[in-house]
Design a protein around this motif. Structure first.
Motif, PDB file in Angstrom:
ATOM      1  N   LYS A  43       1.041  -1.329   0.027  1.00 58.55           N
ATOM      2  CA  LYS A  43       0.281   0.386   0.220  1.00 58.55           C
ATOM      3  C   LYS A  43       0.758   1.563   0.014  1.00 58.55           C
ATOM      4  O   LYS A  43       0.587   2.455  -0.290  1.00 58.55           O
ATOM      5  N   TRP A  44       2.262   1.216   0.512  1.00 55.93           N
ATOM      6  CA  TRP A  44       3.055   2.686   0.420  1.00 55.93           C
ATOM      7  C   TRP A  44       3.679   2.392  -1.845  1.00 55.93           C
ATOM      8  O   TRP A  44       4.567   3.829  -0.888  1.00 55.93           O
ATOM      9  N   ASN A  88      -5.539   0.725   7.548  1.00 56.38           N
ATOM     10  CA  ASN A  88      -5.958   1.889   7.015  1.00 56.38           C
ATOM     11  C   ASN A  88      -6.352   2.698   7.862  1.00 56.38           C
ATOM     12  O   ASN A  88      -7.096   3.515   7.629  1.00 56.38           O
ATOM     13  N   CYS A 140      -0.933  -5.033   2.719  1.00 52.80           N
ATOM     14  CA  CYS A 140      -1.726  -5.515   0.954  1.00 52.80           C
ATOM     15  C   CYS A 140      -2.305  -4.384   0.321  1.00 52.80           C
ATOM     16  O   CYS A 140      -3.487  -4.138   0.902  1.00 52.80           O
ATOM     17  N   ARG A 141      -2.426  -3.244  -0.537  1.00 58.46           N
ATOM     18  CA  ARG A 141      -3.189  -2.632  -1.085  1.00 58.46           C
ATOM     19  C   ARG A 141      -4.129  -2.877  -0.742  1.00 58.46           C
ATOM     20  O   ARG A 141      -5.157  -2.100  -1.006  1.00 58.46           O
TER      21      ARG A 141
END
Length: 429
Positions: free
Chosen positions: A126-127, A254, A325-326
């Motif tokens: 995610k980054w 998140n 994980c995104r």
């Protein structure tokens, strides 16, 4: 884009006095003769002088800082993820270089995962904003120039653990020399070397090698060595430095739940040795709704299903890998084996999915279908897995080349012990 309201006028007068003087005189004449010009159709100022935009100097907008971090990212784990999270915090955009297979072989030994598998894992975090495949292991002058000019990189990032080339020199010496290097704190408790060591601890001779592969892949019965193997896995000659904290979970999370009308998709599993197959199936699951909830089985559940050698990664390690994980919005840490009606209602689940490629549950022993309830409700869906990869198949790659990885690990473990013996406190992570 943001601009200051009046400074551009001052700058225009200073830098372009004749042009601005002409503009002001024209405006005065137009104003003075309004009764005459009122009968005419006079274009407004922006159309008369479209190039006045040049006087608007961009002073309020801040330049976005681009940072670069590279690595092998072999056997991707939460330590890699946390390093990239820290790197992203030092800038606005994170560019990640994935070192080529050839460079890894030259400097560390053969990688377990292919370049495509490692790219899928890094891209799935995610980054990460951009990925550079086949990056060099060493930051050379030519590559550093390419980073600065082509990729507009402001800083090169690495952890506080030393990264040495085969000749003993620092791989990031040039970046440090030009003042474009920043350091982050190494994430303790796991490394690719450690994971390989856990797998290698399964086997001590060819006989154990055969037993291990049969019990994990072909559904063979467990044997009297399982307890000893489990003990070896827990200790494995590798002291675990993993210290799970609530802050780390918050950093990976998140921090938001689904909206009242969100379509919540649920998928569960062990997610042991997080791999490219996991990333792809999570991506497909997320595309079916607005919010992806992932259930992660307890260590006890995984052991009961697959044998005492499993899981290779404990519950908290597996949870952090999935959270990174995104495509994942939330996880249930220690999810139940069966998806119940109460669970579906509690989390407002709209769809329950499962991948077509999964680990063999060797010791299931007639356990009930965990998806009976969602199937009866008509909300269950089987997803075609894009990749034919399992945690056991990755372990098999290592066991099949045991001697090579034993030699590689012996060298790496020496540097690991030295790092921990000489370790000093590094603030902020």
């Amino acid at each position: 884009m943001e601009f200051e309201n009046s400074s551009w006028i001052k700058d225009g007068v200073y830098y372009y006095p004749h042009v601005f003087g002409g503009i002001m005189i024209t405006c005065a004449l137009l104003s003075f003769s309004s009764s005459y010009f009122g009968m005419l159709s006079v274009p407004i100022m922006p159309h008369l002088f479209p190039d006045l935009r040049v006087f608007h100097k961009k002073k309020g907008a801040k330049k976005r800082v681009r940072v670069y971090m590279d690595g092998c990212f072999d056997l991707m784990h939460y330590g890699h993820a946390n390093a990239l999270r820290q790197a992203k915090a030092l800038g606005d955009e994170l560019v990640v270089g994935v070192v080529s297979d050839e460079e890894i072989i030259s400097n560390k030994g053969p990688p377990v995962l292919s370049m495509q598998e490692r790219l899928a894992l890094v891209s799935g975090l995610k980054w990460v904003d951009e990925v550079i495949p086949n990056a060099p292991y060493e930051i050379t002058e030519d590559f550093m120039r390419r980073l600065f000019n082509e990729y507009k990189i402001d800083y090169i990032i690495h952890g506080d653990d030393p990264c040495l080339l085969s000749d003993g020199t620092d791989a990031y010496a040039l970046a440090k020399k030009v003042g474009r290097y920043q350091q982050i704190k190494r994430t303790e408790g796991v490394s690719s070397t450690d994971i390989v060591g856990r797998i290698l601890s399964w086997v001590k001779d060819a006989k154990d090698d055969k037993v291990c592969l049969e019990s994990s892949q072909a559904g063979g019965l467990d044997d009297v060595n399982s307890i000893q193997s489990n003990k070896s896995l827990s200790n494995g000659g590798h002291i675990s430095h993993f210290l799970p904290t609530s802050r780390r979970i918050v950093q990976f999370s998140n921090g938001k739940g689904p909206g009242p009308n969100s379509r919540v998709v649920y998928i569960d599993g062990a997610f042991d040795i997080f791999h490219a197959g996991h990333v792809e199936i999570l991506k497909r699951a997320r595309q079916l709704g607005d919010f992806l909830l992932v259930g992660i089985y307890t260590d006890q559940t995984v052991s009961e299903l697959r044998g005492s050698r499993f899981p290779l990664m404990n519950l908290h390690e597996r949870s952090l890998s999935v959270l990174a994980c995104r495509y994942v919005d939330e996880v249930i840490i220690g999810a139940p084996w069966e998806v119940t009606k109460d669970m579906i209602t509690t989390f407002n689940i709209s769809t329950v999915v499962h991948g077509s490629i999964a680990e063999k549950n060797t010791f299931m022993n007639g356990n009930t279908d965990p998806y009976v309830v969602p199937k009866s409700m008509g909300i269950f869906q089987m997803l075609e897995s894009p990749k034919d990869i399992t945690s056991a198949s990755i372990a098999q790659r290592i066991i099949a080349n045991r001697d090579v990885y034993l030699k590689r690990n012996a060298k790496k473990e020496a540097s690991e012990k030295k790092y921990y013996s000489e370790k000093k406190f590094v603030s902020a992570d």
